[in-house]
Design a protein around this motif. Structure first.
Motif, PDB file in Angstrom:
ATOM      1  N   GLY A  36       0.931  -1.087   0.111  1.00  0.00           N
ATOM      2  CA  GLY A  36       0.038  -0.005   0.072  1.00  0.00           C
ATOM      3  C   GLY A  36       1.023   1.190  -0.178  1.00  0.00           C
ATOM      4  N   GLU A  58      -6.509  -7.980  -3.829  1.00  0.00           N
ATOM      5  CA  GLU A  58      -5.627  -6.818  -4.019  1.00  0.00           C
ATOM      6  C   GLU A  58      -6.482  -5.612  -3.820  1.00  0.00           C
ATOM      7  OE1 GLU A  58      -3.079  -4.447  -7.451  1.00  0.00           O
ATOM      8  OE2 GLU A  58      -4.131  -6.374  -8.085  1.00  0.00           O
ATOM      9  N   VAL A  59      -6.187  -4.664  -2.987  1.00  0.00           N
ATOM     10  CA  VAL A  59      -6.762  -3.382  -2.746  1.00  0.00           C
ATOM     11  C   VAL A  59      -5.871  -2.258  -3.717  1.00  0.00           C
ATOM     12  CG1 VAL A  59      -7.447  -1.602  -1.025  1.00  0.00           C
ATOM     13  CG2 VAL A  59      -7.801  -3.964  -0.370  1.00  0.00           C
ATOM     14  N   THR A  60      -6.541  -1.897  -4.694  1.00  0.00           N
ATOM     15  CA  THR A  60      -5.877  -0.869  -5.643  1.00  0.00           C
ATOM     16  C   THR A  60      -5.640   0.542  -4.847  1.00  0.00           C
ATOM     17  OG1 THR A  60      -7.819   0.008  -6.498  1.00  0.00           O
ATOM     18  CG2 THR A  60      -6.746  -2.117  -7.417  1.00  0.00           C
ATOM     19  N   ALA A  61      -4.711   1.238  -5.518  1.00  0.00           N
ATOM     20  CA  ALA A  61      -4.437   2.558  -4.863  1.00  0.00           C
ATOM     21  C   ALA A  61      -5.833   3.440  -4.965  1.00  0.00           C
ATOM     22  CB  ALA A  61      -3.575   3.280  -5.859  1.00  0.00           C
ATOM     23  N   ASP A  64     -10.125  -0.001  -4.708  1.00  0.00           N
ATOM     24  CA  ASP A  64     -10.921  -0.925  -5.482  1.00  0.00           C
ATOM     25  C   ASP A  64     -10.434  -2.505  -4.777  1.00  0.00           C
ATOM     26  OD1 ASP A  64     -12.730   0.618  -6.799  1.00  0.00           O
ATOM     27  OD2 ASP A  64     -11.310   0.670  -8.487  1.00  0.00           O
ATOM     28  N   THR A  65     -11.348  -3.255  -4.521  1.00  0.00           N
ATOM     29  CA  THR A  65     -10.803  -4.458  -3.921  1.00  0.00           C
ATOM     30  C   THR A  65     -11.056  -5.747  -5.033  1.00  0.00           C
ATOM     31  OG1 THR A  65     -11.302  -4.128  -1.466  1.00  0.00           O
ATOM     32  CG2 THR A  65     -10.983  -6.529  -2.222  1.00  0.00           C
ATOM     33  N   PHE A  81       1.219  -7.314  -8.111  1.00  0.00           N
ATOM     34  CA  PHE A  81       0.290  -6.132  -7.181  1.00  0.00           C
ATOM     35  C   PHE A  81       1.103  -4.869  -7.892  1.00  0.00           C
ATOM     36  CE2 PHE A  81      -0.010  -9.866  -4.594  1.00  0.00           C
ATOM     37  CZ  PHE A  81      -1.658  -9.786  -4.606  1.00  0.00           C
ATOM     38  N   GLN A  82       0.020  -3.983  -8.256  1.00  0.00           N
ATOM     39  CA  GLN A  82       0.188  -2.710  -8.962  1.00  0.00           C
ATOM     40  C   GLN A  82       0.914  -1.586  -7.908  1.00  0.00           C
ATOM     41  OE1 GLN A  82      -0.213  -2.222 -12.327  1.00  0.00           O
ATOM     42  NE2 GLN A  82      -0.905  -4.346 -12.289  1.00  0.00           N
ATOM     43  N   SER A  85      -0.808  -0.334  -4.451  1.00  0.00           N
ATOM     44  CA  SER A  85      -1.770  -1.548  -4.211  1.00  0.00           C
ATOM     45  C   SER A  85      -1.185  -2.115  -2.840  1.00  0.00           C
ATOM     46  CB  SER A  85      -1.924  -2.517  -5.243  1.00  0.00           C
ATOM     47  OG  SER A  85      -2.669  -2.274  -6.371  1.00  0.00           O
TER      48      SER A  85
END
Length: 116
Positions: A36, A58-61, A64-65, A81-82, A85
């Motif tokens: 994160g 994944e919880v994005t920046a 969004d989950t 993972f981006q 994220s």
């Protein structure tokens, strides 16, 4: 025991490793959060060495989950993972989860356990 696992992961990150490998235990009903707000992408390889099924998301920046994989005992998976994220490794089971984890890429990651 989970404090020891967290300490090993934290030590690897602080030492500037480009790769982190550690055992990870997650209590029943808890979630381990990795990452994160980091600048780069990271990759996670997980082997479920325990008896509990775990859920990886994944919880994005942008908050969004996204579901990544459900990992049954003795299964393995890898995911990218981006930047920004976080990887969520959740143990919805009533038994403790045990995993072998390898992280590569941007390893300047925060980590914590979250109870449900």
């Amino acid at each position: 025991m989970k404090e020891l696992c967290l300490s090993v992961l934290a030590l690897a990150i602080l030492s500037g490793c480009s790769s982190i490998r550690s055992g990870l235990e997650i209590d029943a009903g808890d979630t381990f959060v990795l990452g994160g707000d980091q600048r780069g992408a990271f990759f996670v390889e997980v082997v479920n060495t325990g008896v509990a099924t775990v859920l990886i998301s994944e919880v994005t920046a942008s908050a969004d989950t996204l579901a990544v994989v459900t990992l049954d005992p003795r299964e393995s998976a890898s995911a990218r993972f981006q930047p920004g994220s976080a990887a969520l490794i959740a143990n919805p089971d009533s038994r403790e989860a045990s995993l072998d984890v390898r992280v590569t890429g941007d390893t300047n990651l925060g980590m914590r356990y979250v109870g449900q």
